[in-house]
Design an enzyme around this catalytic site. Structure first.
Site, mmCIF file in Angstrom:
data_model
loop_
_atom_site.group_PDB
_atom_site.id
_atom_site.type_symbol
_atom_site.label_atom_id
_atom_site.label_comp_id
_atom_site.label_asym_id
_atom_site.label_seq_id
_atom_site.Cartn_x
_atom_site.Cartn_y
_atom_site.Cartn_z
ATOM 1 N N ASP A 176 80.244 -3.943 11.368
ATOM 2 C CA ASP A 176 79.340 -2.919 10.805
ATOM 3 C C ASP A 176 79.256 -1.732 11.768
ATOM 4 O O ASP A 176 79.441 -0.566 11.394
ATOM 5 C CB ASP A 176 77.975 -3.561 10.597
ATOM 6 C CG ASP A 176 77.038 -2.748 9.717
ATOM 7 O OD1 ASP A 176 75.881 -3.160 9.568
ATOM 8 O OD2 ASP A 176 77.476 -1.709 9.183
ATOM 9 N N ILE A 179 89.741 -3.488 11.635
ATOM 10 C CA ILE A 179 89.728 -3.066 10.217
ATOM 11 C C ILE A 179 89.492 -1.565 10.073
ATOM 12 O O ILE A 179 89.898 -0.963 9.069
ATOM 13 C CB ILE A 179 88.681 -3.872 9.433
ATOM 14 C CG1 ILE A 179 88.983 -3.859 7.926
ATOM 15 C CG2 ILE A 179 87.262 -3.401 9.725
ATOM 16 C CD1 ILE A 179 88.196 -4.868 7.127
ATOM 17 N N VAL A 203 77.917 -12.676 13.927
ATOM 18 C CA VAL A 203 76.463 -12.767 14.165
ATOM 19 C C VAL A 203 75.806 -13.769 13.215
ATOM 20 O O VAL A 203 74.879 -14.490 13.581
ATOM 21 C CB VAL A 203 75.818 -11.369 13.978
ATOM 22 C CG1 VAL A 203 74.312 -11.429 13.916
ATOM 23 C CG2 VAL A 203 76.280 -10.449 15.095
ATOM 24 N N TYR A 204 76.347 -13.855 11.981
ATOM 25 C CA TYR A 204 75.709 -14.731 10.984
ATOM 26 C C TYR A 204 76.140 -16.194 11.097
ATOM 27 O O TYR A 204 75.736 -17.033 10.306
ATOM 28 C CB TYR A 204 75.944 -14.173 9.577
ATOM 29 C CG TYR A 204 75.071 -12.969 9.229
ATOM 30 C CD1 TYR A 204 74.160 -12.446 10.141
ATOM 31 C CD2 TYR A 204 75.166 -12.355 7.988
ATOM 32 C CE1 TYR A 204 73.378 -11.368 9.839
ATOM 33 C CE2 TYR A 204 74.377 -11.262 7.663
ATOM 34 C CZ TYR A 204 73.477 -10.771 8.600
ATOM 35 O OH TYR A 204 72.685 -9.688 8.297
ATOM 36 N N SER A 246 80.504 -12.863 7.665
ATOM 37 C CA SER A 246 79.485 -13.851 8.082
ATOM 38 C C SER A 246 79.883 -14.742 9.247
ATOM 39 O O SER A 246 79.066 -15.566 9.683
ATOM 40 C CB SER A 246 79.065 -14.769 6.907
ATOM 41 O OG SER A 246 78.139 -14.104 6.072
HETATM 42 N N1 APR Z 1 87.621 -5.243 12.642
HETATM 43 C C1 APR Z 1 87.749 -6.436 11.988
HETATM 44 N N2 APR Z 1 86.920 -7.478 12.183
HETATM 45 C C2 APR Z 1 85.930 -7.316 13.099
HETATM 46 C C3 APR Z 1 85.732 -6.109 13.810
HETATM 47 C C4 APR Z 1 86.634 -5.054 13.545
HETATM 48 N N3 APR Z 1 86.525 -3.866 14.176
HETATM 49 N N4 APR Z 1 84.653 -6.282 14.644
HETATM 50 C C5 APR Z 1 84.220 -7.545 14.461
HETATM 51 N N5 APR Z 1 84.983 -8.165 13.542
HETATM 52 C C6 APR Z 1 84.909 -9.556 13.049
HETATM 53 C C7 APR Z 1 84.198 -10.549 13.915
HETATM 54 O O1 APR Z 1 85.054 -11.004 14.961
HETATM 55 C C8 APR Z 1 83.922 -11.641 12.891
HETATM 56 O O2 APR Z 1 85.086 -12.445 12.736
HETATM 57 O O3 APR Z 1 84.158 -9.531 11.855
HETATM 58 C C9 APR Z 1 83.700 -10.852 11.600
HETATM 59 C C10 APR Z 1 82.243 -10.756 11.160
HETATM 60 O O4 APR Z 1 81.414 -10.646 12.295
HETATM 61 P P1 APR Z 1 80.147 -9.632 12.317
HETATM 62 O O5 APR Z 1 80.624 -8.259 12.402
HETATM 63 O O6 APR Z 1 79.228 -10.135 13.384
HETATM 64 O O7 APR Z 1 79.468 -9.808 10.884
HETATM 65 P P2 APR Z 1 78.569 -10.989 10.302
HETATM 66 O O8 APR Z 1 78.790 -12.294 10.978
HETATM 67 O O9 APR Z 1 78.779 -10.907 8.815
HETATM 68 O O10 APR Z 1 77.081 -10.531 10.669
HETATM 69 C C11 APR Z 1 76.576 -9.379 10.033
HETATM 70 O O11 APR Z 1 75.958 -8.371 12.095
HETATM 71 O O12 APR Z 1 76.737 -6.368 12.816
HETATM 72 C C12 APR Z 1 75.679 -6.976 12.208
HETATM 73 O O13 APR Z 1 74.732 -5.297 10.791
HETATM 74 C C13 APR Z 1 75.480 -6.493 10.802
HETATM 75 O O14 APR Z 1 73.396 -7.633 10.581
HETATM 76 C C14 APR Z 1 74.758 -7.671 10.204
HETATM 77 C C15 APR Z 1 75.437 -8.856 10.863
#
Ligand code: APR
Length: 177
Positions: A41, A18, A127-128, A124
């Protein structure tokens, strides 16, 4: 490469990173501190540069389900909309409503800023630990329910970082032809 899909030509699906999307806003799956983290993030903060964190510090955090906007700095996207998804605890603690609120509030905030294109990660589902298929269904439902209220938005791109997520969205979008 985005592939326009399904009955609503404003919804697009693509596989990739993204941080490379050239749209008005990319959505960050952040945490409540808005001070960065791992996953998408971390990728967004790395690509945007230190000015992003400096602006985020001034936002004083964000509640789960809410959204806040910053500039995109070194990203190709002009803005970042930071939203905080729910952590999955089994589905009985309002997680579904909170996840849909992330998509709804991100779209409404983009429309408030007269933005026309927005890219979402699968909020979400990393990690979530939100189940990816359920998350995708909720995301599409929330976006479809909100778009009539945001007529300035002409492109909503679901950016899938992994093949599993892409296949889930591809099937759901195809089901609505
Ligand atoms: N581009 C698009 N999607 C991505 C990218 C990227 N560069 N990197 C990871 N993802 C995808 C993951 O594969 C997953 O499908 O984003 C989705 C959300 O995963 P996370 O980034 O782990 O976010 P989330 O599950 O919402 O957890 C949020 O994780 O990074 C920390 O600070 C953040 O504490 C918060 C938590």
């Amino acid at each position: 490469m985005s592939t326009p899909a399904n009955r609503d030509q404003r919804l697009e699906l693509c596989r990739g990173d993204i941080t490379r999307c050239r749209v008005d806003a990319i959505v960050n799956a952040a945490n409540q501190t808005l001070l960065g983290g791992g996953g998408v993030d971390g990728a967004i903060h790395r690509a945007a540069g230190p000015e992003l964190l400096a602006e985020c510090r001034r936002l004083q955090g964000c509640r789960t389900g809410e959204a806040k906007i910053t500039r995109g700095y070194r990203l190709p996207a002009s803005y970042v909309i930071h939203t905080v998804g729910p952590v999955w605890h089994g589905g009985n603690q309002g997680e579904k409503e909170l996840l849909q609120a992330c998509y709804r509030h991100s779209l409404l905030l983009a429309a408030e800023h007269r933005l026309t294109s927005i890219a979402f990660p699968a909020i979400s589902t990393g990690v979530y630990r939100f189940p990816p298929s359920l998350a995708a269904e909720l995301a599409l439902e929330a976006v479809r329910d909100t778009l009539p209220r945001t007529p300035t938005i002409t492109r909503v791109i679901f950016v899938c970082f992994n093949a599993e997520t892409y296949r889930i969205y591809e099937r759901l979008l195809a089901d609505c032809r």
